[in-house]
Design an enzyme around this catalytic site. Structure first.
Site, PDB file in Angstrom:
ATOM      1  N   SER A  23       1.192  -0.765   0.278  1.00  0.00           N
ATOM      2  CA  SER A  23       0.343  -0.136   0.423  1.00  0.00           C
ATOM      3  C   SER A  23       1.125   1.386  -0.168  1.00  0.00           C
ATOM      4  O   SER A  23       0.502   2.623   0.916  1.00  0.00           O
ATOM      5  CB  SER A  23      -1.379   0.117   1.295  1.00  0.00           C
ATOM      6  OG  SER A  23      -1.764  -1.536   1.440  1.00  0.00           O
ATOM      7  N   ARG A  24       1.933   1.490  -0.421  1.00  0.00           N
ATOM      8  CA  ARG A  24       2.592   2.051  -0.805  1.00  0.00           C
ATOM      9  C   ARG A  24       3.397   2.978   0.684  1.00  0.00           C
ATOM     10  O   ARG A  24       3.238   4.498   0.817  1.00  0.00           O
ATOM     11  CB  ARG A  24       2.293   3.307  -1.608  1.00  0.00           C
ATOM     12  CG  ARG A  24       1.658   3.276  -2.836  1.00  0.00           C
ATOM     13  CD  ARG A  24       2.970   2.520  -4.157  1.00  0.00           C
ATOM     14  NE  ARG A  24       2.830   2.374  -5.657  1.00  0.00           N
ATOM     15  CZ  ARG A  24       2.660   1.492  -5.650  1.00  0.00           C
ATOM     16  NH1 ARG A  24       2.789   0.118  -4.674  1.00  0.00           N
ATOM     17  NH2 ARG A  24       2.121   1.124  -7.090  1.00  0.00           N
TER      18      ARG A  24
END
Length: 226
Positions: A197-198
């Site tokens: 999710s970065r």
């Protein structure tokens, strides 16, 4: 427009408790891991490829990827023609940034600081270790300068091959006085580790003293948001 293909960076991440007091041991380990990954899986080509950013006297930034052919406790380094774009930039402004990036491993190391020329003996020893063709190429190429044709470069190569034939001696081709190495004397070293999710981990060593990369008393560590 083509659909955007996305990957989730399912890396192992990096926690503060894994960090040594100075950045050197982790730099050395991650480079060794990248070399081993290439040997085992073949998906990290040129694990020592390093992107180098410089800024010219006119304020224009330039970035290129070269091979990191020097790595020691004083910093990472590379070799070039002093008359090349990066050589001219560094003569005008020694500030530099560089990055090692290994996408299949979800890892990167960023270096920022000042470029300093490597000692001539270090450069000489490295130059003599290069293949014959690379030593000739250093003489033949006026790096970053325009050339009318490929044939012009090949003629220069042939001329230097005739001047210094390949005798198998490491000393058969002299070191050009316009060619040498730089080491990045780091002010910051950032370790980037990809996560889902970065929400990546970014752990940064910030210089607080005059010691080298192995000197734990010369650095503080901070976490930065992704």
């Amino acid at each position: 427009m083509q659909p955007i293909k996305r990957w989730d960076y399912a890396g192992e991440g990096l926690d503060e408790h894994e960090l040594p007091p100075g950045p050197w041991n982790l730099i050395d380990q991650w480079v060794a891991d990248a070399r081993a990954r290439q040997d085992e899986r073949g998906d990290v080509p040129e694990p020592e490829a390093i992107s180098v950013a410089t800024v010219g006297g006119d304020g224009q930034p330039h970035v290129r990827t070269v091979l990191m052919r020097y790595l020691a406790q004083d910093g990472p380094g590379f070799y070039t023609n002093f008359g090349s774009r990066k050589g001219l930039d560094l003569a005008a402004n020694p500030r530099i940034a560089a990055a090692l990036t290994w996408p299949p491993m979800y890892r990167a190391i960023r270096f920022t600081g000042m470029a300093q020329r490597l000692p001539e003996q270090v450069t000489t020893d490295y130059f003599r270790s290069r293949p014959y063709g690379s030593r000739i190429g250093a003489w033949a190429s006026h790096q970053s300068q325009p050339t009318a044709t490929r044939a012009q470069l090949e003629e220069a190569v042939a001329s230097y091959e005739a001047k210094w034939p390949d005798t198998g001696s490491a000393q058969g081709v002299p070191l050009p006085d316009f060619w040498g190495g730089y080491v990045v004397h780091c002010d910051e070293v950032e370790f980037w580790a990809g996560r889902s999710s970065r929400l990546h981990d970014r752990l940064v060593y910030v210089r607080t003293g005059d010691g080298d990369l192995a000197d734990g008393t010369s650095w503080r560590i901070e976490r930065r948001q992704p």
